[in-house]
Design a protein around this motif. Structure first.
Motif, PDB file in Angstrom:
ATOM      1  N   THR A 507      -7.768  -6.741  41.891  1.00 35.87           N
ATOM      2  CA  THR A 507      -6.766  -7.289  42.818  1.00 35.87           C
ATOM      3  C   THR A 507      -7.305  -8.513  43.527  1.00 35.87           C
ATOM      4  OG1 THR A 507      -5.810  -5.081  43.171  1.00 35.87           O
ATOM      5  CG2 THR A 507      -5.342  -6.774  44.830  1.00 35.87           C
ATOM      6  N   TYR A 508      -8.537  -8.412  44.034  1.00 35.82           N
ATOM      7  CA  TYR A 508      -9.162  -9.560  44.704  1.00 35.82           C
ATOM      8  C   TYR A 508      -9.287 -10.757  43.761  1.00 35.82           C
ATOM      9  CZ  TYR A 508     -10.488  -6.503  48.637  1.00 35.82           C
ATOM     10  OH  TYR A 508     -10.470  -5.650  49.714  1.00 35.82           O
ATOM     11  N   HIS A 509      -9.675 -10.483  42.547  1.00 35.91           N
ATOM     12  CA  HIS A 509      -9.861 -11.546  41.532  1.00 35.91           C
ATOM     13  C   HIS A 509      -8.545 -12.294  41.289  1.00 35.91           C
ATOM     14  CE1 HIS A 509     -11.609 -13.403  37.900  1.00 35.91           C
ATOM     15  NE2 HIS A 509     -10.430 -13.189  37.329  1.00 35.91           N
ATOM     16  N   LYS A 510      -7.450 -11.562  41.177  1.00 35.17           N
ATOM     17  CA  LYS A 510      -6.143 -12.166  40.936  1.00 35.17           C
ATOM     18  C   LYS A 510      -5.639 -12.913  42.162  1.00 35.17           C
ATOM     19  CE  LYS A 510      -1.544 -10.928  39.212  1.00 35.17           C
ATOM     20  NZ  LYS A 510      -0.665  -9.813  38.754  1.00 35.17           N
ATOM     21  N   MET A 511      -5.778 -12.312  43.354  1.00 35.00           N
ATOM     22  CA  MET A 511      -5.303 -12.950  44.585  1.00 35.00           C
ATOM     23  C   MET A 511      -6.034 -14.267  44.834  1.00 35.00           C
ATOM     24  SD  MET A 511      -5.055  -9.599  47.073  1.00 35.00           S
ATOM     25  CE  MET A 511      -4.855 -10.572  48.553  1.00 35.00           C
ATOM     26  N   ARG A 512      -7.324 -14.279  44.528  1.00 37.38           N
ATOM     27  CA  ARG A 512      -8.119 -15.485  44.784  1.00 37.38           C
ATOM     28  C   ARG A 512      -7.625 -16.666  43.947  1.00 37.38           C
ATOM     29  NH1 ARG A 512     -12.584 -13.113  44.099  1.00 37.38           N
ATOM     30  NH2 ARG A 512     -12.944 -12.618  46.301  1.00 37.38           N
ATOM     31  N   ARG A 513      -7.160 -16.433  42.720  1.00 34.16           N
ATOM     32  CA  ARG A 513      -6.703 -17.507  41.830  1.00 34.16           C
ATOM     33  C   ARG A 513      -5.242 -17.894  42.061  1.00 34.16           C
ATOM     34  NH1 ARG A 513     -11.015 -15.508  40.281  1.00 34.16           N
ATOM     35  NH2 ARG A 513     -12.439 -16.601  38.856  1.00 34.16           N
ATOM     36  N   GLN A 514      -4.500 -17.033  42.674  1.00 27.16           N
ATOM     37  CA  GLN A 514      -3.104 -17.342  42.976  1.00 27.16           C
ATOM     38  C   GLN A 514      -2.940 -17.960  44.354  1.00 27.16           C
ATOM     39  OE1 GLN A 514      -1.073 -13.598  42.448  1.00 27.16           O
ATOM     40  NE2 GLN A 514      -0.860 -13.882  40.223  1.00 27.16           N
ATOM     41  N   ARG A 515      -4.042 -18.230  45.026  1.00 26.84           N
ATOM     42  CA  ARG A 515      -4.013 -18.787  46.380  1.00 26.84           C
ATOM     43  C   ARG A 515      -3.044 -17.984  47.266  1.00 26.84           C
ATOM     44  NH1 ARG A 515      -7.429 -21.040  43.681  1.00 26.84           N
ATOM     45  NH2 ARG A 515      -8.017 -23.225  43.792  1.00 26.84           N
ATOM     46  N   HIS A 516      -3.192 -16.637  47.182  1.00 29.05           N
ATOM     47  CA  HIS A 516      -2.305 -15.717  47.886  1.00 29.05           C
ATOM     48  C   HIS A 516      -2.370 -15.950  49.400  1.00 29.05           C
ATOM     49  CE1 HIS A 516      -0.284 -11.907  48.848  1.00 29.05           C
ATOM     50  NE2 HIS A 516       0.100 -11.909  47.569  1.00 29.05           N
ATOM     51  N   ARG A 517      -1.198 -15.768  50.059  1.00 26.92           N
ATOM     52  CA  ARG A 517      -1.146 -15.971  51.512  1.00 26.92           C
ATOM     53  C   ARG A 517      -2.158 -15.079  52.221  1.00 26.92           C
ATOM     54  NH1 ARG A 517       5.356 -16.331  52.962  1.00 26.92           N
ATOM     55  NH2 ARG A 517       5.772 -18.248  51.776  1.00 26.92           N
ATOM     56  N   THR A 518      -2.230 -13.819  51.781  1.00 30.20           N
ATOM     57  CA  THR A 518      -3.227 -12.916  52.338  1.00 30.20           C
ATOM     58  C   THR A 518      -4.470 -13.027  51.472  1.00 30.20           C
ATOM     59  OG1 THR A 518      -1.449 -11.419  53.036  1.00 30.20           O
ATOM     60  CG2 THR A 518      -3.700 -10.542  53.025  1.00 30.20           C
ATOM     61  N   ALA A 519      -5.371 -13.896  51.894  1.00 26.58           N
ATOM     62  CA  ALA A 519      -6.539 -14.181  51.065  1.00 26.58           C
ATOM     63  C   ALA A 519      -7.478 -12.974  51.054  1.00 26.58           C
ATOM     64  CB  ALA A 519      -7.267 -15.403  51.613  1.00 26.58           C
ATOM     65  N   PRO A 520      -8.100 -12.699  49.908  1.00 22.34           N
ATOM     66  CA  PRO A 520      -9.051 -11.592  49.832  1.00 22.34           C
ATOM     67  C   PRO A 520     -10.310 -11.956  50.615  1.00 22.34           C
ATOM     68  CG  PRO A 520      -9.127 -12.895  47.826  1.00 22.34           C
ATOM     69  CD  PRO A 520      -8.002 -13.432  48.637  1.00 22.34           C
ATOM     70  N   PRO A 521     -11.052 -10.984  51.035  1.00 16.06           N
ATOM     71  CA  PRO A 521     -12.297 -11.294  51.773  1.00 16.06           C
ATOM     72  C   PRO A 521     -13.257 -12.073  50.879  1.00 16.06           C
ATOM     73  CG  PRO A 521     -12.205  -8.992  51.143  1.00 16.06           C
ATOM     74  CD  PRO A 521     -10.857  -9.540  50.859  1.00 16.06           C
ATOM     75  N   MET A 544     -14.033 -20.081  44.947  1.00 16.67           N
ATOM     76  CA  MET A 544     -13.423 -20.796  43.814  1.00 16.67           C
ATOM     77  C   MET A 544     -14.013 -22.206  43.692  1.00 16.67           C
ATOM     78  SD  MET A 544     -11.266 -18.767  42.382  1.00 16.67           S
ATOM     79  CE  MET A 544     -10.453 -19.969  41.308  1.00 16.67           C
ATOM     80  N   ILE A 545     -14.173 -22.650  42.465  1.00 16.66           N
ATOM     81  CA  ILE A 545     -14.558 -24.050  42.230  1.00 16.66           C
ATOM     82  C   ILE A 545     -13.322 -24.910  42.467  1.00 16.66           C
ATOM     83  CG2 ILE A 545     -15.382 -25.699  40.493  1.00 16.66           C
ATOM     84  CD1 ILE A 545     -16.836 -23.390  39.140  1.00 16.66           C
ATOM     85  N   PRO A 546     -13.420 -25.985  43.270  1.00 12.35           N
ATOM     86  CA  PRO A 546     -12.236 -26.815  43.587  1.00 12.35           C
ATOM     87  C   PRO A 546     -11.518 -27.296  42.331  1.00 12.35           C
ATOM     88  CG  PRO A 546     -14.092 -27.440  44.966  1.00 12.35           C
ATOM     89  CD  PRO A 546     -14.621 -26.464  43.961  1.00 12.35           C
ATOM     90  N   ASP A 547     -10.180 -27.139  42.346  1.00 16.39           N
ATOM     91  CA  ASP A 547      -9.308 -27.610  41.261  1.00 16.39           C
ATOM     92  C   ASP A 547      -9.600 -26.948  39.925  1.00 16.39           C
ATOM     93  OD1 ASP A 547      -8.086 -29.448  43.037  1.00 16.39           O
ATOM     94  OD2 ASP A 547      -9.702 -30.887  42.669  1.00 16.39           O
ATOM     95  N   LYS A 548     -10.222 -25.766  39.974  1.00 14.66           N
ATOM     96  CA  LYS A 548     -10.529 -25.034  38.752  1.00 14.66           C
ATOM     97  C   LYS A 548     -10.064 -23.596  38.889  1.00 14.66           C
ATOM     98  CE  LYS A 548     -13.031 -28.338  36.718  1.00 14.66           C
ATOM     99  NZ  LYS A 548     -12.735 -28.922  35.399  1.00 14.66           N
ATOM    100  N   LYS A 549     -10.076 -22.877  37.760  1.00 12.56           N
ATOM    101  CA  LYS A 549      -9.743 -21.458  37.774  1.00 12.56           C
ATOM    102  C   LYS A 549     -10.991 -20.579  37.776  1.00 12.56           C
ATOM    103  CE  LYS A 549      -5.191 -21.642  37.531  1.00 12.56           C
ATOM    104  NZ  LYS A 549      -4.317 -21.049  38.560  1.00 12.56           N
ATOM    105  N   GLU A 550     -12.164 -21.245  37.709  1.00 15.73           N
ATOM    106  CA  GLU A 550     -13.409 -20.493  37.690  1.00 15.73           C
ATOM    107  C   GLU A 550     -13.899 -20.247  39.117  1.00 15.73           C
ATOM    108  OE1 GLU A 550     -13.103 -23.390  35.884  1.00 15.73           O
ATOM    109  OE2 GLU A 550     -12.627 -22.372  33.997  1.00 15.73           O
ATOM    110  N   SER A 551     -14.709 -19.200  39.268  1.00 12.13           N
ATOM    111  CA  SER A 551     -15.275 -18.884  40.579  1.00 12.13           C
ATOM    112  C   SER A 551     -16.771 -18.618  40.449  1.00 12.13           C
ATOM    113  CB  SER A 551     -14.581 -17.663  41.192  1.00 12.13           C
ATOM    114  OG  SER A 551     -14.696 -16.542  40.330  1.00 12.13           O
TER     115      SER A 551
END
Length: 571
Positions: A507-521, A544-551
């Motif tokens: 869940t955290y992994h997905k939220m982090r890439r979707q720039r979710h309003r409730t950001a994961p810790p 997250m790496i800026p402008d990328k999908k990698e972390s």
């Protein structure tokens, strides 16, 4: 807004050639300068002039020659002048006027974009030509006279006499077009053929009629005379026809040679573009790329020598980078050459081209020596340069250096075509330099990042959007029990997560890439399982790496701390 260019440089060049032959005392240079025309532009068959340039040149020409009708005379002269180039050779290849006049529609398009020309055959020795100006074109009367002169002279190539031209409608006299009715005399060969044909018919009829009225001995003599006359007429007509044909073959041979030269030039230009593209993809070494480009440039474009000078980072100096075609002594001299860009008094050709971002062409160095800086003059003399082109290397509006080519051995004149080619190539050189520098900086950044990534005390990994481990440092390899070769690009991050924490981690992994309003810790604890099956208590920080999908994930092993805390609580 730039004024449209309607007229081929070959038209003005025919004027210049006419002046040199019939008015040798007139200096052409001031006429061209007044019109804003460079001499090298006349040598380029692909260069075009504006209406204003043509008008200014003609006005000065009439004053210099005191001949208002000079345009018509030049038009007559132009058909056989060297200035006509490949078009002139093309015209000379036709055996008779009818064929030549039949293709003037096509020829007109090669010389003028200001008007369209259509022809219509009226008789075997007469045509009608209609010229209609393009919208916005304001042609002058002298240009109409030039056209009349050229059409008159076409017939003279075969008949040795000017064509007769009637001009009933003219745009300069209120007409909506220019209408010309052109007629010409028959060629000598055709005239003799007609005499032979008429003589054969008349002679045959007379011989048949005389058979019943004169003695056979006289009739035999009459037939013999008829055969001899017919044979003589046939031989004469064939002799003239072969003579005209031989002249055509000779001129067509010249045209073929010029056409082959043009084909060869276009082929080399295509190869040059291909080789420059290959050089641009050679890698990150700027000198290697530039050496390859310079070699292709000199070989493919028929220059004797060439060099590239680049500005330093402070844009205060022009420094030799690469060169080709020079002897070892000159190469050593070039490597020491430096031009100062920060000196406001520097007026050298290279410095001016760099500053103004405009090309410079000189076909005779002696004509501009007085305008050169002493340093540039000494440099050109030491190099033995007679003619050269210097173009700026510009990328996104920024001057990066200059490209200079010259001819010493071939003495080939340089023209607008060469400038256009070099001005098209120079930006590609600039792009290649920028790409190579950017690539090198990227490599250096990657190496720096990898050094930091590897040398930190924590276990680090880079994971993709699908949870694949893209990079791992040695600390992470020791932590999980797998080698880096087994991990990178092959194994999934989720493989090591304990089943009780897997749902939360996904869940955290997905939220982090979707720039979710409730950001994961960004930091939290979780449990993992290593290769041996041991359960590890870990603390991770993710970003997250800026402008990328990698972390990037950094992990600290808390297992020892947790075990110690448990022991203390039990005691």
């Amino acid at each position: 807004m730039e004024e449209k260019k309607y007229y081929s440089s070959r038209i003005i060049k025919s004027y210049v050639e006419y002046l040199k032959r019939f008015f040798p005392d007139i200096d052409v240079a001031p006429l061209l300068k007044h019109a804003g025309i460079e001499t090298f532009q006349l040598d380029d068959e692909g260069h075009w002039m504006t209406q204003e340039e043509s008008d200014r040149f003609h006005d000065m020409l009439v004053k210099a020659t005191n001949d208002p009708d000079i345009s018509r005379k030049v038009g007559r002269f132009s058909v056989t002048s060297r200035a006509s180039g490949a078009v002139g050779q093309y015209i000379l290849g036709f055996i008779n006027p009818a064929t030549a006049y039949g293709v003037i529609e096509k020829i007109n398009g090669r010389l003028s974009r200001a008007a369209t020309l259509k022809t219509r055959a009226i008789e075997t020795d007469k045509i009608e030509a209609k010229v209609t100006l393009e919208p916005g074109v304001e042609e002058k009367p002298y240009q109409c006279n030039y056209r009349i002169g050229a059409m008159e002279a076409l017939a003279k190539l075969s008949t040795n006499k000017l064509a007769s031209i009637e001009h009933p409608v003219c745009v300069h006299k209120g007409g909506d077009c220019c209408l010309y009715v052109i007629s010409w005399e028959k060629t000598p060969a055709l005239m003799w053929k007609r005499i032979r044909n008429y003589a054969s018919v008349v002679g045959l009829v007379l011989c048949i009629l005389a058979l019943n009225f004169i003695p056979s001995a006289y009739w035999d003599a009459m037939v013999l005379s008829y055969v001899i006359l017919l044979t003589g007429l046939t031989l004469q007509s064939e002799h003239l026809e072969k003579k005209e044909l031989l002249s055509t073959v000779n001129t067509q041979a010249d045209a073929a040679d010029r056409l082959l030269d043009q084909i060869n030039s276009r082929y080399n230009e295509a190869l040059l573009i291909q080789e420059i593209g290959q050089a641009a993809s050679m890698g990150s070494e700027v000198d290697k790329i530039l050496r390859h480009m310079m070699r292709s440039l000199i070989v493919r474009l028929d220059f004797d020598r060439g060099m590239i000078m680049l500005a330093n980072e402070q844009k205060t100096l022009l420094i030799h980078s690469v060169s080709y075609g020079y002897n070892p002594k000159d190469e050593t001299y070039l490597e020491k050459i430096i031009f100062h860009l920060d000196n406001p008094n520097s007026k050298g050709v290279a410095v001016e081209a760099f500053r103004k971002q405009k090309p410079v062409l000189v076909n005779d160095v002696s004509l501009i020596e007085k305008d050169m800086s002493p340093r540039t003059r000494d440099f050109i003399r030491d190099m033995g340069t007679q003619s050269f082109i210097c173009v700026p290397i510009v990328h996104k509006g920024e001057s990066m250096g200059i490209l200079m080519v010259d001819n010493v051995q071939t003495k080939k004149p340089l023209g607008q075509t060469e400038i256009n080619l070099l001005m098209g190539i120079a930006p590609q050189i600039g792009i290649s330099i920028r790409n190579a520098v950017a690539y090198q900086k990227t490599r250096e950044s990657e190496e720096l990042y990898r050094t930091i990534f590897e040398s930190t005390s924590t276990a680090n990994i880079m994971i993709a959007e699908d949870s694949t481990i893209l990079m791992a440092n040695n600390n992470f390899a020791r932590l999980c029990g797998y080698s880096k070769q087994e991990l990178e690009g092959k194994m999934n991050w989720e493989t090591f997560i304990h089943q009780d924490d897997l749902g939360k981690m996904k869940t955290y992994h997905k939220m982090r890439r979707q720039r979710h309003r409730t950001a994961p810790p960004s930091s939290y604890e979780f449990r993992a399982v290593n290769r041996k099956g041991d359960v590890l208590d870990l603390m991770m920080s993710a970003a997250m790496i800026p402008d990328k999908k990698e972390s990037i994930i950094s992990i600290v092993d808390l297992s020892g701390k947790k075990k110690l805390e448990t022991q203390l609580m039990q005691s």
